[in-house]
Write a protein that holds these residues in place. Structure first.
Motif, short mmCIF file in Angstrom:
data_model
loop_
_atom_site.label_atom_id
_atom_site.label_comp_id
_atom_site.label_asym_id
_atom_site.label_seq_id
_atom_site.Cartn_x
_atom_site.Cartn_y
_atom_site.Cartn_z
N THR A 32 0.81 -1.21 0.00
CA THR A 32 0.00 0.00 0.00
C THR A 32 0.85 1.27 0.00
O THR A 32 0.32 2.37 -0.16
N VAL A 33 2.15 1.11 0.18
CA VAL A 33 3.06 2.26 0.09
C VAL A 33 2.93 2.82 -1.32
O VAL A 33 2.87 2.06 -2.29
N PRO A 34 2.85 4.15 -1.46
CA PRO A 34 2.68 4.73 -2.79
C PRO A 34 3.85 4.41 -3.72
O PRO A 34 4.97 4.22 -3.26
N VAL A 35 3.55 4.36 -4.99
CA VAL A 35 4.60 4.17 -6.01
C VAL A 35 5.10 5.54 -6.42
O VAL A 35 4.30 6.41 -6.77
N GLY A 36 6.41 5.73 -6.36
CA GLY A 36 7.00 6.98 -6.81
C GLY A 36 7.62 6.77 -8.18
O GLY A 36 8.60 6.06 -8.31
N LYS A 37 7.04 7.38 -9.19
CA LYS A 37 7.51 7.16 -10.55
C LYS A 37 8.06 8.46 -11.13
O LYS A 37 7.39 9.49 -11.09
N ASN A 38 9.27 8.38 -11.64
CA ASN A 38 9.91 9.51 -12.32
C ASN A 38 9.97 10.77 -11.46
O ASN A 38 9.75 11.87 -11.95
N ILE A 39 10.30 10.59 -10.20
CA ILE A 39 10.41 11.74 -9.30
C ILE A 39 11.82 12.31 -9.42
O ILE A 39 12.80 11.61 -9.20
N THR A 40 11.89 13.58 -9.77
CA THR A 40 13.19 14.25 -9.93
C THR A 40 13.37 15.43 -8.99
O THR A 40 14.48 15.90 -8.80
N LYS A 41 12.28 15.91 -8.39
CA LYS A 41 12.33 17.10 -7.53
C LYS A 41 12.56 16.70 -6.08
O LYS A 41 11.94 15.77 -5.57
N ASP A 42 13.41 17.47 -5.42
CA ASP A 42 13.82 17.16 -4.05
C ASP A 42 12.65 17.07 -3.08
O ASP A 42 12.52 16.09 -2.34
N GLU A 43 11.78 18.07 -3.05
CA GLU A 43 10.68 18.06 -2.08
C GLU A 43 9.69 16.93 -2.35
O GLU A 43 9.18 16.31 -1.42
N GLU A 44 9.44 16.64 -3.60
CA GLU A 44 8.54 15.53 -3.94
C GLU A 44 9.14 14.20 -3.46
O GLU A 44 8.42 13.34 -2.94
N ALA A 45 10.44 14.05 -3.62
CA ALA A 45 11.11 12.83 -3.17
C ALA A 45 11.04 12.68 -1.65
O ALA A 45 10.73 11.59 -1.13
N ILE A 46 11.29 13.76 -0.94
CA ILE A 46 11.25 13.70 0.53
C ILE A 46 9.83 13.44 1.01
O ILE A 46 9.61 12.66 1.95
N ARG A 47 8.85 14.04 0.37
CA ARG A 47 7.45 13.79 0.76
C ARG A 47 7.07 12.33 0.52
O ARG A 47 6.33 11.74 1.32
N LEU A 48 7.57 11.73 -0.54
CA LEU A 48 7.32 10.31 -0.81
C LEU A 48 7.90 9.46 0.31
O LEU A 48 7.26 8.50 0.78
N ILE A 49 9.09 9.79 0.75
CA ILE A 49 9.73 9.05 1.84
C ILE A 49 8.90 9.17 3.12
O ILE A 49 8.63 8.17 3.79
N VAL A 50 8.48 10.38 3.45
CA VAL A 50 7.68 10.60 4.67
C VAL A 50 6.37 9.82 4.58
O VAL A 50 5.99 9.13 5.53
N GLU A 51 5.69 9.90 3.46
CA GLU A 51 4.42 9.19 3.30
C GLU A 51 4.63 7.67 3.39
O GLU A 51 3.86 6.97 4.03
N SER A 52 5.68 7.19 2.77
CA SER A 52 5.98 5.76 2.80
C SER A 52 6.30 5.29 4.22
O SER A 52 5.78 4.26 4.67
N LEU A 53 7.15 6.04 4.89
CA LEU A 53 7.51 5.65 6.26
C LEU A 53 6.31 5.72 7.19
O LEU A 53 6.17 4.87 8.09
N SER A 54 5.43 6.67 6.97
CA SER A 54 4.22 6.75 7.79
C SER A 54 3.38 5.49 7.64
O SER A 54 2.86 4.96 8.63
N LYS A 55 3.26 4.98 6.42
CA LYS A 55 2.51 3.74 6.19
C LYS A 55 3.24 2.54 6.80
O LYS A 55 2.61 1.66 7.40
N LEU A 56 4.55 2.49 6.65
CA LEU A 56 5.33 1.40 7.24
C LEU A 56 5.19 1.40 8.76
O LEU A 56 5.04 0.34 9.37
N LEU A 57 5.24 2.58 9.35
CA LEU A 57 5.11 2.68 10.81
C LEU A 57 3.76 2.15 11.29
O LEU A 57 3.69 1.46 12.32
N LEU A 58 2.70 2.42 10.57
CA LEU A 58 1.39 1.89 10.95
C LEU A 58 1.39 0.36 10.93
O LEU A 58 0.91 -0.29 11.86
#
Length: 159
Positions: free
Chosen positions: A90-116
């Protein structure tokens, strides 16, 4: 109650293995996301983020192995196909992410799901008196909470 070879309730261990397989699938997707952002990141923060993403994907790769080995220890069979990972993750798929903030937000969202997921497994492990799984989840949780805090600080957002 039937016990498995490590002295745990066999049925509870089977359920833990299923939950750990869901976590494994999500970690595999998280790992692939990290590889993708490591390869594709662009911009003025490239050098710092490229190294950080490599650090994170190496850590995720180790955790994938730990989760799979814990599943085996409990008597289960770890998922090992992309088909299974895609069906369970259920962790989101990050496709073709090149921007720094978008990448960091993907990590935060993914880790939040993993933590649950990890907190749910921690609860089930406690119910099964499974100290091995509990310890692993506790370690994962404390590391990932710190990473989320650091990523949110980088984004200048509140936890």
């Amino acid at each position: 109650m039937k016990l498995n070879s490590i002295g745990l309730d066999a049925k509870k261990s089977e359920n833990l293995s299923k939950n750990l397989n869901v976590l494994l699938a999500n970690f595999q997707r998280y790992y692939q996301n990290l590889r993708g952002i490591h390869w594709n990141i662009k911009g003025k923060r490239f050098f710092d983020l490229h190294v950080k993403f490599e650090e994170l994907y190496n850590d995720a790769n180790l955790k994938v192995d730990e989760i799979a080995e814990r599943i085996l220890t409990l008597g289960g069979v770890p998922l090992h196909t992309f088909e299974d990972y895609m069906a369970k993750a259920t962790v989101p798929v990050g496709k073709n992410i090149t921007k720094d903030e978008e990448a960091i937000r993907l990590i935060v969202e993914s880790l939040s799901k993993l933590l649950l997921l990890e907190r749910q497994i921690l609860d089930h492990a406690a119910d099964a008196s499974d100290e091995g799984t509990s310890a692993m989840m506790s370690d994962f949780i404390s590391e990932q909470e710190k990473t989320v805090w650091m990523m949110k600080a980088w984004l200048t957002e509140e936890i």
